[in-house]
Design a protein around this motif. Structure first.
Motif, PDB file in Angstrom:
ATOM      1  N   THR A   1     -16.681  14.173  -1.865  1.00  0.00           N
ATOM      2  CA  THR A   1     -17.489  13.169  -2.569  1.00  0.00           C
ATOM      3  C   THR A   1     -18.958  13.549  -2.474  1.00  0.00           C
ATOM      4  O   THR A   1     -19.398  14.175  -1.506  1.00  0.00           O
ATOM      5  CB  THR A   1     -17.311  11.739  -2.003  1.00  0.00           C
ATOM      6  OG1 THR A   1     -17.807  11.716  -0.670  1.00  0.00           O
ATOM      7  CG2 THR A   1     -15.867  11.276  -2.002  1.00  0.00           C
ATOM      8  N   ILE A   2     -19.695  13.177  -3.524  1.00  0.00           N
ATOM      9  CA  ILE A   2     -21.153  13.329  -3.488  1.00  0.00           C
ATOM     10  C   ILE A   2     -21.748  12.012  -3.958  1.00  0.00           C
ATOM     11  O   ILE A   2     -21.400  11.520  -5.037  1.00  0.00           O
ATOM     12  CB  ILE A   2     -21.656  14.549  -4.297  1.00  0.00           C
ATOM     13  CG1 ILE A   2     -23.198  14.666  -4.210  1.00  0.00           C
ATOM     14  CG2 ILE A   2     -21.184  14.555  -5.741  1.00  0.00           C
ATOM     15  CD1 ILE A   2     -23.738  16.041  -4.556  1.00  0.00           C
TER      16      ILE A   2
ATOM     17  N   TRP B   1     -22.310  20.338  -9.464  1.00  0.00           N
ATOM     18  CA  TRP B   1     -21.790  19.246 -10.314  1.00  0.00           C
ATOM     19  C   TRP B   1     -22.874  18.198 -10.552  1.00  0.00           C
ATOM     20  O   TRP B   1     -23.124  17.765 -11.670  1.00  0.00           O
ATOM     21  CB  TRP B   1     -20.570  18.611  -9.634  1.00  0.00           C
ATOM     22  CG  TRP B   1     -19.977  17.456 -10.366  1.00  0.00           C
ATOM     23  CD1 TRP B   1     -19.015  17.508 -11.336  1.00  0.00           C
ATOM     24  CD2 TRP B   1     -20.310  16.063 -10.195  1.00  0.00           C
ATOM     25  NE1 TRP B   1     -18.729  16.251 -11.785  1.00  0.00           N
ATOM     26  CE2 TRP B   1     -19.510  15.348 -11.113  1.00  0.00           C
ATOM     27  CE3 TRP B   1     -21.204  15.368  -9.372  1.00  0.00           C
ATOM     28  CZ2 TRP B   1     -19.575  13.954 -11.212  1.00  0.00           C
ATOM     29  CZ3 TRP B   1     -21.269  13.994  -9.480  1.00  0.00           C
ATOM     30  CH2 TRP B   1     -20.462  13.301 -10.394  1.00  0.00           C
ATOM     31  N   LYS B   2     -23.543  17.800  -9.468  1.00  0.00           N
ATOM     32  CA  LYS B   2     -24.549  16.742  -9.589  1.00  0.00           C
ATOM     33  C   LYS B   2     -25.781  17.242 -10.357  1.00  0.00           C
ATOM     34  O   LYS B   2     -26.404  16.495 -11.113  1.00  0.00           O
ATOM     35  CB  LYS B   2     -24.936  16.244  -8.190  1.00  0.00           C
ATOM     36  CG  LYS B   2     -25.955  15.143  -8.183  1.00  0.00           C
ATOM     37  CD  LYS B   2     -25.447  13.823  -7.700  1.00  0.00           C
ATOM     38  CE  LYS B   2     -26.377  12.709  -8.111  1.00  0.00           C
ATOM     39  NZ  LYS B   2     -26.454  11.605  -7.211  1.00  0.00           N
TER      40      LYS B   2
ATOM     41  N   ALA C   1     -20.260  20.724  -5.259  1.00  0.00           N
ATOM     42  CA  ALA C   1     -20.696  19.330  -5.453  1.00  0.00           C
ATOM     43  C   ALA C   1     -22.159  19.291  -5.896  1.00  0.00           C
ATOM     44  O   ALA C   1     -22.530  18.512  -6.786  1.00  0.00           O
ATOM     45  CB  ALA C   1     -20.494  18.537  -4.156  1.00  0.00           C
TER      46      ALA C   1
ATOM     47  N   VAL D   1     -15.362  13.810  -6.406  1.00  0.00           N
ATOM     48  CA  VAL D   1     -15.430  14.952  -7.334  1.00  0.00           C
ATOM     49  C   VAL D   1     -14.373  16.012  -6.990  1.00  0.00           C
ATOM     50  O   VAL D   1     -14.469  17.155  -7.427  1.00  0.00           O
ATOM     51  CB  VAL D   1     -16.846  15.583  -7.334  1.00  0.00           C
ATOM     52  CG1 VAL D   1     -17.859  14.627  -7.933  1.00  0.00           C
ATOM     53  CG2 VAL D   1     -17.284  15.993  -5.926  1.00  0.00           C
TER      54      VAL D   1
ATOM     55  N   ILE E   1     -14.775  19.329  -9.528  1.00  0.00           N
ATOM     56  CA  ILE E   1     -15.536  20.531  -9.148  1.00  0.00           C
ATOM     57  C   ILE E   1     -14.713  21.812  -9.273  1.00  0.00           C
ATOM     58  O   ILE E   1     -15.213  22.898  -8.982  1.00  0.00           O
ATOM     59  CB  ILE E   1     -16.103  20.424  -7.710  1.00  0.00           C
ATOM     60  CG1 ILE E   1     -14.987  20.201  -6.690  1.00  0.00           C
ATOM     61  CG2 ILE E   1     -17.166  19.326  -7.626  1.00  0.00           C
ATOM     62  CD1 ILE E   1     -15.446  20.306  -5.241  1.00  0.00           C
TER      63      ILE E   1
ATOM     64  N   ILE F   1     -23.061  14.300   0.977  1.00  0.00           N
ATOM     65  CA  ILE F   1     -21.876  15.071   0.581  1.00  0.00           C
ATOM     66  C   ILE F   1     -20.839  14.954   1.692  1.00  0.00           C
ATOM     67  O   ILE F   1     -21.148  15.208   2.861  1.00  0.00           O
ATOM     68  CB  ILE F   1     -22.236  16.557   0.371  1.00  0.00           C
ATOM     69  CG1 ILE F   1     -23.372  16.680  -0.648  1.00  0.00           C
ATOM     70  CG2 ILE F   1     -21.009  17.353  -0.083  1.00  0.00           C
ATOM     71  CD1 ILE F   1     -23.963  18.072  -0.751  1.00  0.00           C
TER      72      ILE F   1
END
Ligand code: DC
Length: 227
Positions: free
Chosen positions: A81-82, A49-50, A46, A87, A91, A73
């Protein structure tokens, strides 16, 4: 009764490389015991990803650590989720495989996530999977398992995993990517992947998943019996 009370509060650590079967085993064991399952790899994913979303350079330790510190997170019931973005699927791509491995090399990012993992698992009743759970996050975990499998079998499983999207990469390409990630995970200076000295090692190459799960549950029973 005492034993039942105790069994509810155990911390079970499951570590090992990609494709060793950690996710499937951790999920099944947590269901069998009525425990929470926490996939710590999803937290590194996560953050990766962010960081990509915000165009942060993945080896900019201060920037990625700041992002991790601020991010909310949630890794629960297989949903990730973030900061409110679901996600869960996003991810599981080759791009995020690489991003997660890159951010997992950064000591300050690990510090932030390890603290959250300790917070989440502290009260027990948890099966936590990752790379450093039995060595760093919970060195005092009640049961420590280190799962492994041959490189070929791990690549075969990863290539066949429907949750892992992002292209119809052949097994050879997957094997190469896994090898690169193994290298990154085992050679980094910050908490490299290594079995805890007191972990029970299980080679899952030729074992059906239910047998691995049975072995882990037996270890949990033995632990409870001993206490
Ligand atoms: O288990 P996974 O493939 O989802 O993990 C993603 C990446 O994060 C992988 O490169 C290993 C790293 N990781 C880690 O360093 N420590 C953990 N506790 C969990 C995962």
């Amino acid at each position: 009764m005492l034993a039942l009370e105790f069994v509810r509060t155990l911390i079970i650590a499951i570590d090992g490389p990609s494709g060793a079967g950690k996710g499937t085993v951790a999920r099944s064991v947590s269901r069998a015991l009525g425990y929470r399952h926490i996939d710590t790899g999803a937290m590194y994913r996560a953050v990766g990803w962010k960081a990509n979303l915000e165009h942060i350079v993945l080896d900019d330790e201060a920037a990625v650590a700041r992002l991790a510190e601020r991010a909310q997170i949630v890794v629960e019931d297989d949903v990730v989720t973030i900061d409110g973005h679901d996600v869960t699927r996003a991810i599981r791509t080759p791009e995020i495989d690489r991003a997660a491995a890159a951010v997992a090399r950064l000591p300050r990012v690990r510090q932030v996530l390890v603290e959250r993992q300790r917070e989440a698992g502290r009260s027990g009743g948890v099966v936590m999977e990752g790379r450093d759970i039995g060595t760093v996050v919970f060195p005092e975990a009640d049961v420590k398992i280190y799962l492994d499998a041959s490189a070929e079998e791990r690549a075969r499983r990863r290539a066949a995993d429907p949750a892992h999207t992002g292209g119809a990469a052949g097994q050879a390409a997957v094997a190469e990517a896994i090898e690169a990630r193994d290298r990154s995970d085992t050679t980094r200076t910050a908490s490299p992947l290594t079995p805890a000295p007191d972990a029970v090692r299980i080679d899952t190459t030729d074992l059906p998943i239910h047998e691995v799960v049975d072995k882990v549950i037996t270890l949990v029973r033995e632990k409870v019996g001993r206490t």
